[in-house]
Design a protein around this motif. Structure first.
Motif, PDB file in Angstrom:
ATOM      1  N   SER A   1       0.858  -1.188   0.000  1.00  0.00           N
ATOM      2  CA  SER A   1       0.000   0.000   0.000  1.00  0.00           C
ATOM      3  C   SER A   1       0.896   1.240   0.000  1.00  0.00           C
ATOM      4  CB  SER A   1      -0.925   0.001   1.215  1.00  0.00           C
ATOM      5  OG  SER A   1      -0.176  -0.001   2.403  1.00  0.00           O
ATOM      6  N   GLU A   2       0.270   2.353  -0.260  1.00  0.00           N
ATOM      7  CA  GLU A   2       0.997   3.621  -0.310  1.00  0.00           C
ATOM      8  C   GLU A   2       1.770   3.845   0.987  1.00  0.00           C
ATOM      9  OE1 GLU A   2       0.017   8.367  -0.557  1.00  0.00           O
ATOM     10  OE2 GLU A   2      -1.586   6.956  -0.168  1.00  0.00           O
TER      11      GLU A   2
ATOM     12  N   SER B   1       5.501   8.193  -2.751  1.00  0.00           N
ATOM     13  CA  SER B   1       4.530   7.479  -1.920  1.00  0.00           C
ATOM     14  C   SER B   1       3.746   6.415  -2.677  1.00  0.00           C
ATOM     15  CB  SER B   1       3.550   8.463  -1.265  1.00  0.00           C
ATOM     16  OG  SER B   1       2.747   9.089  -2.244  1.00  0.00           O
ATOM     17  N   TRP B   2       3.586   6.557  -3.986  1.00  0.00           N
ATOM     18  CA  TRP B   2       2.852   5.540  -4.740  1.00  0.00           C
ATOM     19  C   TRP B   2       3.822   4.443  -5.138  1.00  0.00           C
ATOM     20  CZ3 TRP B   2       0.518  10.109  -7.730  1.00  0.00           C
ATOM     21  CH2 TRP B   2      -0.646  10.543  -7.086  1.00  0.00           C
TER      22      TRP B   2
ATOM     23  N   PHE C   1       6.636   1.811  -8.935  1.00  0.00           N
ATOM     24  CA  PHE C   1       6.288   3.103  -8.350  1.00  0.00           C
ATOM     25  C   PHE C   1       5.906   4.051  -9.473  1.00  0.00           C
ATOM     26  CE2 PHE C   1      10.877   2.994  -8.850  1.00  0.00           C
ATOM     27  CZ  PHE C   1      11.196   4.218  -9.412  1.00  0.00           C
ATOM     28  N   THR C   2       5.159   5.090  -9.120  1.00  0.00           N
ATOM     29  CA  THR C   2       4.729   6.067 -10.110  1.00  0.00           C
ATOM     30  C   THR C   2       5.203   7.451  -9.709  1.00  0.00           C
ATOM     31  OG1 THR C   2       2.603   6.418  -9.018  1.00  0.00           O
ATOM     32  CG2 THR C   2       2.661   4.770 -10.750  1.00  0.00           C
TER      33      THR C   2
ATOM     34  N   LYS D   1      -1.740  14.197   3.871  1.00  0.00           N
ATOM     35  CA  LYS D   1      -2.042  14.923   2.639  1.00  0.00           C
ATOM     36  C   LYS D   1      -2.599  16.283   3.045  1.00  0.00           C
ATOM     37  CE  LYS D   1      -0.966  11.489  -0.024  1.00  0.00           C
ATOM     38  NZ  LYS D   1      -1.676  10.653  -0.912  1.00  0.00           N
TER      39      LYS D   1
ATOM     40  N   ASP E   1      -5.464   8.051  -4.509  1.00  0.00           N
ATOM     41  CA  ASP E   1      -4.552   6.996  -4.050  1.00  0.00           C
ATOM     42  C   ASP E   1      -5.072   5.615  -4.454  1.00  0.00           C
ATOM     43  OD1 ASP E   1      -2.965   8.948  -2.912  1.00  0.00           O
ATOM     44  OD2 ASP E   1      -3.722   8.620  -0.873  1.00  0.00           O
ATOM     45  N   ARG E   2      -6.360   5.376  -4.262  1.00  0.00           N
ATOM     46  CA  ARG E   2      -6.958   4.089  -4.649  1.00  0.00           C
ATOM     47  C   ARG E   2      -6.837   3.857  -6.143  1.00  0.00           C
ATOM     48  NH1 ARG E   2     -10.757   5.694  -0.976  1.00  0.00           N
ATOM     49  NH2 ARG E   2     -12.211   6.358  -2.587  1.00  0.00           N
TER      50      ARG E   2
ATOM     51  N   VAL F   1      -4.655   5.106  -8.287  1.00  0.00           N
ATOM     52  CA  VAL F   1      -3.267   4.876  -8.681  1.00  0.00           C
ATOM     53  C   VAL F   1      -2.821   3.459  -8.298  1.00  0.00           C
ATOM     54  CG1 VAL F   1      -0.856   5.583  -8.329  1.00  0.00           C
ATOM     55  CG2 VAL F   1      -2.640   7.316  -8.656  1.00  0.00           C
ATOM     56  N   ILE F   2      -3.065   3.053  -7.074  1.00  0.00           N
ATOM     57  CA  ILE F   2      -2.643   1.710  -6.630  1.00  0.00           C
ATOM     58  C   ILE F   2      -3.345   0.642  -7.457  1.00  0.00           C
ATOM     59  CG2 ILE F   2      -2.645   0.074  -4.700  1.00  0.00           C
ATOM     60  CD1 ILE F   2      -0.493   2.281  -4.447  1.00  0.00           C
TER      61      ILE F   2
ATOM     62  N   MET G   1      -1.735   0.459 -10.811  1.00  0.00           N
ATOM     63  CA  MET G   1      -0.427  -0.192 -10.697  1.00  0.00           C
ATOM     64  C   MET G   1      -0.579  -1.708 -10.605  1.00  0.00           C
ATOM     65  SD  MET G   1       1.408   2.476  -8.077  1.00  0.00           S
ATOM     66  CE  MET G   1       2.949   1.581  -7.931  1.00  0.00           C
TER      67      MET G   1
END
Length: 151
Positions: free
Chosen positions: A19-20, A41-42, A53-54, A130, A141-142, A144-145, A148
């Motif tokens: 997770s982040e 963080s991602w 990672f992004t 944040k 965040d959700r 992006v994860i 990924m």
């Protein structure tokens, strides 16, 4: 138990990277040849040998990796500090399914080293908040994860 070296992520570190979270990323600066350090963080461990990672697609990190793939992720977890080193490559220049223009980068791990100095342990891990709309941040965040994980 400082200075332990592994060829990949140990189970506790793999779980920490599901997770982040806050890590620092070191790359070789494409202009100076010196170190370049950024907070990221991602991040997501795909398996014991691979971390994704992004970053923003216009980030200096992208050009650094294109010129020199050597990179190190610094992770504070499991009461210690770890150096996760390997070769990074651009996996997706533009990550699909997210509203931001992000680049997905894959780090093929060469080694994971416990770099905590002798006779000590981390008592409090870094924490961050944040500073923009909490609901929007959580939604992003959700997204992006999940993107990924699909990559």
């Amino acid at each position: 138990m400082a200075n332990q070296v592994e060829p990949g992520l140990i189970p506790v570190l793999f779980e920490e990277l599901q997770s982040e979270r806050f890590v620092t990323l070191s790359t070789v600066d494409h202009e100076t040849g010196g170190p370049n350090v950024n907070a990221v963080s991602w991040i997501l461990a795909k398996d014991e040998e691979t971390v994704l990672f992004t970053v923003n697609r216009k980030s200096k990190i992208v050009e650094n990796i294109n010129k020199n793939p050597l990179a190190v992720i610094n992770l504070i977890a499991n009461e210690s500090t770890y150096s996760i080193s390997g070769r990074a490559e651009i996996q997706e220049p533009l990550l699909q399914g997210v509203p931001l223009k992000l680049t997905l980068i894959k780090l093929a791990i060469d080694e994971v080293r416990d770099v905590m100095f002798y006779g000590s342990k981390i008592s409090t891990e870094p924490a961050y908040e944040k500073t923009y709309d909490k609901a929007a941040a959580d939604r992003l965040d959700r997204q992006v994860i999940e993107a990924m994980k699909k990559a």
